[in-house]
Design a protein around this motif. Structure first.
Motif, PDB file in Angstrom:
ATOM      1  N   GLU A  79       0.850  -1.197   0.000  1.00 59.84           N
ATOM      2  CA  GLU A  79       0.000   0.000   0.000  1.00 59.84           C
ATOM      3  C   GLU A  79       0.882   1.242   0.000  1.00 59.84           C
ATOM      4  OE1 GLU A  79      -3.299   0.001  -0.315  1.00 59.84           O
ATOM      5  OE2 GLU A  79      -3.141  -2.167  -0.526  1.00 59.84           O
ATOM      6  N   ARG A  80       1.409   1.556  -1.137  1.00 62.58           N
ATOM      7  CA  ARG A  80       2.264   2.732  -1.285  1.00 62.58           C
ATOM      8  C   ARG A  80       1.941   3.390  -2.613  1.00 62.58           C
ATOM      9  NH1 ARG A  80       5.417  -1.500  -3.169  1.00 62.58           N
ATOM     10  NH2 ARG A  80       6.004  -1.168  -5.348  1.00 62.58           N
ATOM     11  N   GLN A  81       2.391   4.609  -2.780  1.00 66.95           N
ATOM     12  CA  GLN A  81       2.277   5.314  -4.060  1.00 66.95           C
ATOM     13  C   GLN A  81       3.626   5.242  -4.760  1.00 66.95           C
ATOM     14  OE1 GLN A  81       1.170   9.435  -3.739  1.00 66.95           O
ATOM     15  NE2 GLN A  81       0.960   9.727  -5.941  1.00 66.95           N
ATOM     16  N   THR A  82       3.616   4.929  -6.058  1.00 61.26           N
ATOM     17  CA  THR A  82       4.857   4.771  -6.814  1.00 61.26           C
ATOM     18  C   THR A  82       4.858   5.695  -8.021  1.00 61.26           C
ATOM     19  OG1 THR A  82       4.920   2.443  -6.149  1.00 61.26           O
ATOM     20  CG2 THR A  82       6.408   3.123  -7.919  1.00 61.26           C
ATOM     21  N   LEU A  83       5.950   6.430  -8.194  1.00 62.43           N
ATOM     22  CA  LEU A  83       6.135   7.277  -9.366  1.00 62.43           C
ATOM     23  C   LEU A  83       7.367   6.793 -10.121  1.00 62.43           C
ATOM     24  CD1 LEU A  83       4.295   9.126  -7.504  1.00 62.43           C
ATOM     25  CD2 LEU A  83       5.337  11.067  -8.709  1.00 62.43           C
ATOM     26  N   LEU A  84       7.286   6.801 -11.432  1.00 60.20           N
ATOM     27  CA  LEU A  84       8.406   6.380 -12.273  1.00 60.20           C
ATOM     28  C   LEU A  84       8.685   7.473 -13.292  1.00 60.20           C
ATOM     29  CD1 LEU A  84       9.061   2.878 -13.734  1.00 60.20           C
ATOM     30  CD2 LEU A  84       9.124   4.833 -15.267  1.00 60.20           C
ATOM     31  N   MET A  85       9.915   7.977 -13.294  1.00 57.11           N
ATOM     32  CA  MET A  85      10.332   9.019 -14.221  1.00 57.11           C
ATOM     33  C   MET A  85      11.368   8.447 -15.178  1.00 57.11           C
ATOM     34  SD  MET A  85       8.627  11.688 -13.337  1.00 57.11           S
ATOM     35  CE  MET A  85       7.515  12.015 -11.986  1.00 57.11           C
ATOM     36  N   SER A  86      11.173   8.676 -16.461  1.00 53.01           N
ATOM     37  CA  SER A  86      12.075   8.079 -17.439  1.00 53.01           C
ATOM     38  C   SER A  86      11.968   8.837 -18.754  1.00 53.01           C
ATOM     39  CB  SER A  86      11.705   6.601 -17.649  1.00 53.01           C
ATOM     40  OG  SER A  86      12.588   5.979 -18.545  1.00 53.01           O
ATOM     41  N   ALA A  87      13.078   8.879 -19.483  1.00 51.76           N
ATOM     42  CA  ALA A  87      13.061   9.500 -20.808  1.00 51.76           C
ATOM     43  C   ALA A  87      12.471   8.551 -21.844  1.00 51.76           C
ATOM     44  CB  ALA A  87      14.468   9.928 -21.212  1.00 51.76           C
ATOM     45  N   THR A  88      12.649   7.233 -21.618  1.00 51.37           N
ATOM     46  CA  THR A  88      12.096   6.228 -22.525  1.00 51.37           C
ATOM     47  C   THR A  88      11.381   5.168 -21.691  1.00 51.37           C
ATOM     48  OG1 THR A  88      14.134   4.910 -22.486  1.00 51.37           O
ATOM     49  CG2 THR A  88      13.949   6.592 -24.206  1.00 51.37           C
ATOM     50  N   VAL A  89      10.470   4.442 -22.331  1.00 53.94           N
ATOM     51  CA  VAL A  89       9.736   3.382 -21.636  1.00 53.94           C
ATOM     52  C   VAL A  89       9.841   2.108 -22.469  1.00 53.94           C
ATOM     53  CG1 VAL A  89       7.542   2.680 -20.598  1.00 53.94           C
ATOM     54  CG2 VAL A  89       8.169   5.091 -20.632  1.00 53.94           C
ATOM     55  N   PRO A  90      10.983   1.415 -22.409  1.00 52.27           N
ATOM     56  CA  PRO A  90      11.134   0.156 -23.141  1.00 52.27           C
ATOM     57  C   PRO A  90      10.369  -0.974 -22.453  1.00 52.27           C
ATOM     58  CG  PRO A  90      13.107   0.607 -21.874  1.00 52.27           C
ATOM     59  CD  PRO A  90      12.222   1.804 -21.702  1.00 52.27           C
ATOM     60  N   ASP A  91      10.413  -2.154 -23.043  1.00 51.53           N
ATOM     61  CA  ASP A  91       9.660  -3.294 -22.519  1.00 51.53           C
ATOM     62  C   ASP A  91      10.083  -3.661 -21.104  1.00 51.53           C
ATOM     63  OD1 ASP A  91       8.224  -3.454 -24.845  1.00 51.53           O
ATOM     64  OD2 ASP A  91       9.481  -5.006 -25.750  1.00 51.53           O
ATOM     65  N   ALA A  92      11.373  -3.519 -20.797  1.00 55.29           N
ATOM     66  CA  ALA A  92      11.844  -3.867 -19.450  1.00 55.29           C
ATOM     67  C   ALA A  92      11.180  -2.994 -18.397  1.00 55.29           C
ATOM     68  CB  ALA A  92      13.360  -3.723 -19.381  1.00 55.29           C
ATOM     69  N   ILE A  93      10.967  -1.729 -18.704  1.00 51.20           N
ATOM     70  CA  ILE A  93      10.297  -0.841 -17.753  1.00 51.20           C
ATOM     71  C   ILE A  93       8.816  -1.179 -17.676  1.00 51.20           C
ATOM     72  CG2 ILE A  93       9.537   1.549 -17.454  1.00 51.20           C
ATOM     73  CD1 ILE A  93      12.271   2.475 -18.067  1.00 51.20           C
ATOM     74  N   LYS A  94       8.204  -1.543 -18.795  1.00 47.93           N
ATOM     75  CA  LYS A  94       6.790  -1.921 -18.764  1.00 47.93           C
ATOM     76  C   LYS A  94       6.560  -3.129 -17.871  1.00 47.93           C
ATOM     77  CE  LYS A  94       5.806  -0.076 -23.372  1.00 47.93           C
ATOM     78  NZ  LYS A  94       5.456  -0.405 -24.775  1.00 47.93           N
ATOM     79  N   ARG A  95       7.529  -4.050 -17.834  1.00 47.43           N
ATOM     80  CA  ARG A  95       7.390  -5.197 -16.945  1.00 47.43           C
ATOM     81  C   ARG A  95       7.451  -4.763 -15.478  1.00 47.43           C
ATOM     82  NH1 ARG A  95      10.307  -7.760 -21.217  1.00 47.43           N
ATOM     83  NH2 ARG A  95      12.336  -7.245 -20.298  1.00 47.43           N
ATOM     84  N   LEU A  96       8.317  -3.800 -15.162  1.00 53.77           N
ATOM     85  CA  LEU A  96       8.344  -3.260 -13.798  1.00 53.77           C
ATOM     86  C   LEU A  96       7.027  -2.582 -13.450  1.00 53.77           C
ATOM     87  CD1 LEU A  96      11.871  -1.585 -13.341  1.00 53.77           C
ATOM     88  CD2 LEU A  96      10.994  -3.611 -12.182  1.00 53.77           C
ATOM     89  N   VAL A  97       6.488  -1.833 -14.400  1.00 53.42           N
ATOM     90  CA  VAL A  97       5.225  -1.126 -14.174  1.00 53.42           C
ATOM     91  C   VAL A  97       4.108  -2.123 -13.877  1.00 53.42           C
ATOM     92  CG1 VAL A  97       3.450   0.251 -15.307  1.00 53.42           C
ATOM     93  CG2 VAL A  97       5.859   0.909 -15.522  1.00 53.42           C
TER      94      VAL A  97
END
Length: 452
Positions: free
Chosen positions: A187-205
């Motif tokens: 139960e937390r709030q998560t923010l992700l800042m990035s210049a690009t959003v490749p597949d590896a980041i989508k899996r984290l999301v």
């Protein structure tokens, strides 16, 4: 959940319109911030509502305040040991920069932020964590060190940020990031800042964020329009002489010079410090204390020419940087954007100059295709940066197969299969005759390759 890009910033909009609490507004006013940048205007409202947010934007657009302001607005004095917020960054310099910004925007003198990163002593960090803190900013590796020592607990975290997430994955922090997020409460709030959003980041999301809002703030052209970009074609042995000529012509206020390797950076520094004053070099092999002193001197303009490697391309934030020189083209073309993004910060003008070897033409074309823009060629009058290439005479072509002309002159004999017979073939068993002579169109592969 990707939202369309918001409209251009309304110049009439001010931070007061975001309805922030009074102590935070006082700190923002004291910092001299008046109008929010586009990424701040887009990210802060949903983050204030407690929504998970993916903020996709270029470097130099104000992302740091975009994720700090919502946390600081919801912060209240407490008796917990903390931390209640955690920010992960790819580099030590960026961690220190974010911690400095958090202290500047702190709504109370009781707010405590502790930066944790490698390359420096642990005791100061251990003391800060032992006293209790509200926000921890640092690199994933050092955060795991503290978790394994027991000097830091994430059981009370309510707000987590992954800053420059794509860069953290590029340098191998994915496993560390996942281990840290797993230790945070669900139960937390998560923010992700990035210049690009490749597949590896989508899996984290998909694994660690809950129904995030994706705010795509990248322009159609991934470079800042106000940056004047140009390139010189230069031979390797003339690069340093060209650098001196460019510095003499441009007279930069401050200049960042990028090279690909640490050893090359040291070699260039040994030559450059004899040619210009106030030069320095920074890379990952230097002690952390020395890197901090160099960055502090660069921000105060005591250092005018700084040679750096790509690990620094997202950790340098100097508002008045006028020039970026790519002494070596980046092997990863996306690093080109992050390099030149050090100048032209938040809409200011800047100049980016690249040195291109004659054989790197295709690599330059790949960069131009990525940024959707032609980079203009440049030159210095009276200086030949590349030796003229000798023109090679055209290769002489010798025709060695004339079967078609022979076929037109005389009709070949045919056998029962309808294939042309070889008139010169001798009867089997005759002296000097081949044992297994093939027809003209069935010659052995060896003879065919010899003709070529």
């Amino acid at each position: 959940h990707e939202s369309p890009p918001p409209p251009e910033v309304d110049e009439k909009m001010v931070f007061a319109d975001l309805k922030l609490m009074r102590p935070l507004m006082d700190a923002i006013d004291a910092a001299g911030y008046l109008h929010p940048t586009p990424i701040q205007e887009a990210v802060i409202p949903p983050a204030l509502r407690g929504t998970d947010v993916i903020g996709q934007a270029q470097t130099g657009t104000g992302k740091t305040a975009a994720f700090l302001v919502p946390f600081l607005n919801r912060w209240r004095p407490h008796k917990l040991k903390g931390p209640i917020g955690v920010v992960m960054t790819p580099t030590r310099e960026l961690a220190l920069q974010i911690a400095t910004e958090a202290d500047k925007l702190a709504p109370s003198r009781h707010f405590r932020c502790v930066p944790v990163y490698g390359g420096t002593g642990m005791q100061r960090q251990l003391d800060g964590l032992a006293r209790g803190c509200d926000l921890v900013v640092g690199t994933p590796g050092r955060m795991l060190d503290h978790l394994q020592r027991g000097s830091m607990s994430l059981s009370q975290v309510r707000y987590a940020v992954l800053d420059e997430a794509d860069r953290m994955l590029d340098i191998g922090f994915r496993d560390d990031i996942e281990r840290i997020l797993k230790k945070c409460p669900a139960e937390r709030q998560t923010l992700l800042m990035s210049a690009t959003v490749p597949d590896a980041i989508k899996r984290l999301v998909n694994r660690y964020m809950r129904d995030p809002v994706h705010l795509h703030m990248m322009p159609e052209k991934p470079t800042v329009d106000k940056i004047r970009q140009s390139y010189f074609t230069v031979d390797q042995d003339r690069k340093f002489e060209l650098l001196k000529r460019v510095i003499e012509r441009e007279k930069p206020r401050q200049c960042l010079i990028f090279v690909e390797r640490k050893r090359w950076a040291d070699n260039l520094y040994r030559d450059l410090k004899r040619a210009v004053p106030k030069a320095a070099v920074i890379h990952g092999d230097l002690p952390q204390s020395q890197r901090e002193r160099i960055m502090a001197a660069f921000r105060t303009a005591d250092i005018k020419y700084l040679i750096a490697t790509d690990v620094m391309s997202r950790g340098i934030d100097v508002n008045d940087l006028s020039h970026v020189i790519n002494y070596d083209l980046p092997m990863d073309i996306e690093n080109y954007v992050h390099r030149i993004g050090r100048t032209g910060r938040i809409g200011k003008d800047g100049i980016a100059i690249s040195f291109v070897l004659p054989e790197q033409g295709p690599h330059l074309t790949d960069i131009e295709m990525m940024i959707n823009r032609l980079i203009e060629p440049d030159g210095i009058e009276g200086f030949a940066s590349a030796a003229p290439r000798a023109t090679r005479p055209p290769a002489e072509v010798k025709v060695v197969f004339s079967g078609w002309e022979a076929a037109k002159e005389e009709k070949p004999a045919t056998d029962e299969d309808g294939w042309g017979a070889d008139d010169d073939a001798k009867p089997a068993g005759a002296e000097g005759a081949p044992d297994d002579r093939k027809p003209t169109f069935g010659r052995r592969g060896k003879r065919y390759s010899n003709r070529l």
